[in-house]
Design an enzyme around this catalytic site. Structure first.
Site, PDB file in Angstrom:
ATOM      1  N   ASP A   1       1.072  -1.363  -0.160  1.00 47.90           N
ATOM      2  CA  ASP A   1      -0.075   0.656  -0.186  1.00 47.90           C
ATOM      3  C   ASP A   1       0.705   1.794   0.000  1.00 47.90           C
ATOM      4  O   ASP A   1       1.809   1.138   0.825  1.00 47.90           O
ATOM      5  CB  ASP A   1      -0.225   0.093   1.544  1.00 47.90           C
ATOM      6  CG  ASP A   1      -2.213   1.216   0.683  1.00 47.90           C
ATOM      7  OD1 ASP A   1      -2.960   0.232   1.140  1.00 47.90           O
ATOM      8  OD2 ASP A   1      -2.131   2.324   1.063  1.00 47.90           O
TER       9      ASP A   1
ATOM     10  N   ASN B   1     -12.941  -2.710   2.882  1.00 48.65           N
ATOM     11  CA  ASN B   1     -13.902  -1.735   3.029  1.00 48.65           C
ATOM     12  C   ASN B   1     -15.228  -1.847   1.868  1.00 48.65           C
ATOM     13  O   ASN B   1     -14.487  -2.311   0.737  1.00 48.65           O
ATOM     14  CB  ASN B   1     -12.936  -0.575   3.015  1.00 48.65           C
ATOM     15  CG  ASN B   1     -12.139  -0.052   3.987  1.00 48.65           C
ATOM     16  OD1 ASN B   1     -12.363  -0.567   5.414  1.00 48.65           O
ATOM     17  ND2 ASN B   1     -11.115  -0.032   3.733  1.00 48.65           N
TER      18      ASN B   1
ATOM     19  N   GLY C   1     -14.912   3.709   3.999  1.00 43.80           N
ATOM     20  CA  GLY C   1     -14.099   4.095   3.270  1.00 43.80           C
ATOM     21  C   GLY C   1     -13.635   3.831   2.638  1.00 43.80           C
ATOM     22  O   GLY C   1     -12.088   3.534   1.956  1.00 43.80           O
ATOM     23  N   GLN C   2     -14.402   2.620   1.193  1.00 42.92           N
ATOM     24  CA  GLN C   2     -13.519   2.848   0.613  1.00 42.92           C
ATOM     25  C   GLN C   2     -13.314   3.928  -0.786  1.00 42.92           C
ATOM     26  O   GLN C   2     -14.268   4.203  -0.433  1.00 42.92           O
ATOM     27  CB  GLN C   2     -14.761   1.464  -0.299  1.00 42.92           C
ATOM     28  CG  GLN C   2     -13.795   0.739  -2.069  1.00 42.92           C
ATOM     29  CD  GLN C   2     -14.536  -0.390  -2.383  1.00 42.92           C
ATOM     30  OE1 GLN C   2     -16.075  -0.716  -1.601  1.00 42.92           O
ATOM     31  NE2 GLN C   2     -14.142  -0.585  -3.529  1.00 42.92           N
TER      32      GLN C   2
ATOM     33  N   HIS D   1     -10.698  -5.168  -3.575  1.00 45.93           N
ATOM     34  CA  HIS D   1      -9.385  -5.643  -2.738  1.00 45.93           C
ATOM     35  C   HIS D   1      -8.780  -6.119  -1.269  1.00 45.93           C
ATOM     36  O   HIS D   1     -10.065  -5.368  -0.555  1.00 45.93           O
ATOM     37  CB  HIS D   1      -7.632  -3.770  -2.996  1.00 45.93           C
ATOM     38  CG  HIS D   1      -8.817  -3.050  -2.328  1.00 45.93           C
ATOM     39  ND1 HIS D   1      -9.495  -2.137  -3.274  1.00 45.93           N
ATOM     40  CD2 HIS D   1      -7.903  -2.492  -1.656  1.00 45.93           C
ATOM     41  CE1 HIS D   1      -9.755  -1.130  -2.562  1.00 45.93           C
ATOM     42  NE2 HIS D   1      -8.830  -0.951  -1.254  1.00 45.93           N
ATOM     43  N   LEU D   2      -8.501  -6.482  -0.806  1.00 40.54           N
ATOM     44  CA  LEU D   2      -8.195  -7.461   0.269  1.00 40.54           C
ATOM     45  C   LEU D   2      -6.948  -6.057   1.665  1.00 40.54           C
ATOM     46  O   LEU D   2      -5.985  -6.686   0.882  1.00 40.54           O
ATOM     47  CB  LEU D   2      -7.819  -8.469   0.558  1.00 40.54           C
ATOM     48  CG  LEU D   2      -9.146 -10.002   0.350  1.00 40.54           C
ATOM     49  CD1 LEU D   2     -10.094  -9.494  -0.834  1.00 40.54           C
ATOM     50  CD2 LEU D   2      -8.171 -11.163   0.517  1.00 40.54           C
ATOM     51  N   HIS D   3      -6.793  -5.566   2.069  1.00 40.87           N
ATOM     52  CA  HIS D   3      -6.011  -5.448   2.775  1.00 40.87           C
ATOM     53  C   HIS D   3      -5.015  -6.620   3.907  1.00 40.87           C
ATOM     54  O   HIS D   3      -5.979  -7.051   4.694  1.00 40.87           O
ATOM     55  CB  HIS D   3      -6.106  -3.742   3.584  1.00 40.87           C
ATOM     56  CG  HIS D   3      -7.224  -2.498   2.627  1.00 40.87           C
ATOM     57  ND1 HIS D   3      -6.062  -1.464   3.040  1.00 40.87           N
ATOM     58  CD2 HIS D   3      -7.304  -2.602   2.474  1.00 40.87           C
ATOM     59  CE1 HIS D   3      -6.921  -1.192   1.770  1.00 40.87           C
ATOM     60  NE2 HIS D   3      -8.300  -1.316   2.311  1.00 40.87           N
TER      61      HIS D   3
HETATM   62  P1  AMP Z   1      -9.743   1.475   0.243  1.00 37.46           P
HETATM   63  O1  AMP Z   1      -9.824   2.914   0.856  1.00 37.46           O
HETATM   64  O2  AMP Z   1     -10.505   0.327   0.922  1.00 37.46           O
HETATM   65  O3  AMP Z   1     -10.299   2.012  -1.195  1.00 37.46           O
HETATM   66  O4  AMP Z   1      -8.211   1.251  -0.106  1.00 37.46           O
HETATM   67  C1  AMP Z   1      -7.344   2.244  -1.079  1.00 37.46           C
HETATM   68  C2  AMP Z   1      -5.704   1.867  -1.306  1.00 37.46           C
HETATM   69  O5  AMP Z   1      -5.225   1.661  -2.062  1.00 37.46           O
HETATM   70  C3  AMP Z   1      -5.705   2.710   0.202  1.00 37.46           C
HETATM   71  O6  AMP Z   1      -5.164   2.648   1.561  1.00 37.46           O
HETATM   72  C4  AMP Z   1      -4.326   3.375  -0.777  1.00 37.46           C
HETATM   73  O7  AMP Z   1      -3.576   3.811  -0.006  1.00 37.46           O
HETATM   74  C5  AMP Z   1      -3.669   2.287  -1.774  1.00 37.46           C
HETATM   75  N1  AMP Z   1      -3.032   2.677  -2.778  1.00 37.46           N
HETATM   76  C6  AMP Z   1      -4.055   4.052  -3.437  1.00 37.46           C
HETATM   77  N2  AMP Z   1      -3.258   4.004  -5.090  1.00 37.46           N
HETATM   78  C7  AMP Z   1      -1.972   3.280  -4.789  1.00 37.46           C
HETATM   79  C8  AMP Z   1      -1.041   3.037  -5.740  1.00 37.46           C
HETATM   80  N3  AMP Z   1      -0.389   3.693  -6.460  1.00 37.46           N
HETATM   81  N4  AMP Z   1      -0.537   2.063  -5.130  1.00 37.46           N
HETATM   82  C9  AMP Z   1      -0.226   1.635  -3.705  1.00 37.46           C
HETATM   83  N5  AMP Z   1      -2.013   1.432  -2.568  1.00 37.46           N
HETATM   84  C10 AMP Z   1      -2.282   2.376  -3.564  1.00 37.46           C
END
Ligand code: AMP
Length: 115
Positions: A30, A86, A92-93, A99-101
């Site tokens: 991330d 999310n 918070g998405q 995607h899975l964190h």
């Molecule tokens: P969400 O908030 O669950 O949609 O998570 C999206 C995630 O993508 C966030 O934690 C961002 O920091 C991450 N993110 C956004 N752009 C990039 C990128 N170019 N490379 C890696 N992570 C990213």
């Protein structure tokens, strides 16, 4: 492929280091990590959010869970990590490509969903 930032990463339009890749998904760090280990497992086929998934996405969703376990083992955090999805802007998405964190490497408050 989605037009989202993740679609562009998967297609190679935006360069990114893949920590893991197989036929159906990738894993990347991330860009704004919330913990010492903060990795995203992203399906190559775009589902915008989990609640859009259909019965015929079952295999892909299972695959993502297995991939998350593999990535956690690869990173040596398999004994303690959180897996977070999310779903929707209200939760918070920010990137509308499922995607899975994988979050690890910090103390987690026992019994709490967040924090
Ligand atoms: P969400 O908030 O669950 O949609 O998570 C999206 C995630 O993508 C966030 O934690 C961002 O920091 C991450 N993110 C956004 N752009 C990039 C990128 N170019 N490379 C890696 N992570 C990213």
């Amino acid at each position: 492929m989605s037009d989202s930032i993740f679609g562009k990463i998967i297609s190679g339009e935006i360069p990114s280091e893949f920590l893991y890749e197989d036929e159906h998904c990738i894993a990347i760090n991330d860009i704004n990590p919330q913990a010492p280990v903060h990795v995203l497992v992203i399906p190559k086929r775009c589902i915008e959010k989990l609640s859009d998934a259909q019965d015929d996405d079952q295999a892909l969703l299972g695959h993502l869970m297995l991939a998350a376990g593999k990535v956690a083992r690869q990173l040596g955090v398999e004994e303690a990590f959180r897996l977070i999805v999310n779903n929707g802007a209200g939760a918070g998405q920010t990137v509308f490509h499922l995607h899975l964190h994988i979050i690890a490497g910090r103390q987690f408050a026992e019994g709490k969903m967040v924090g």
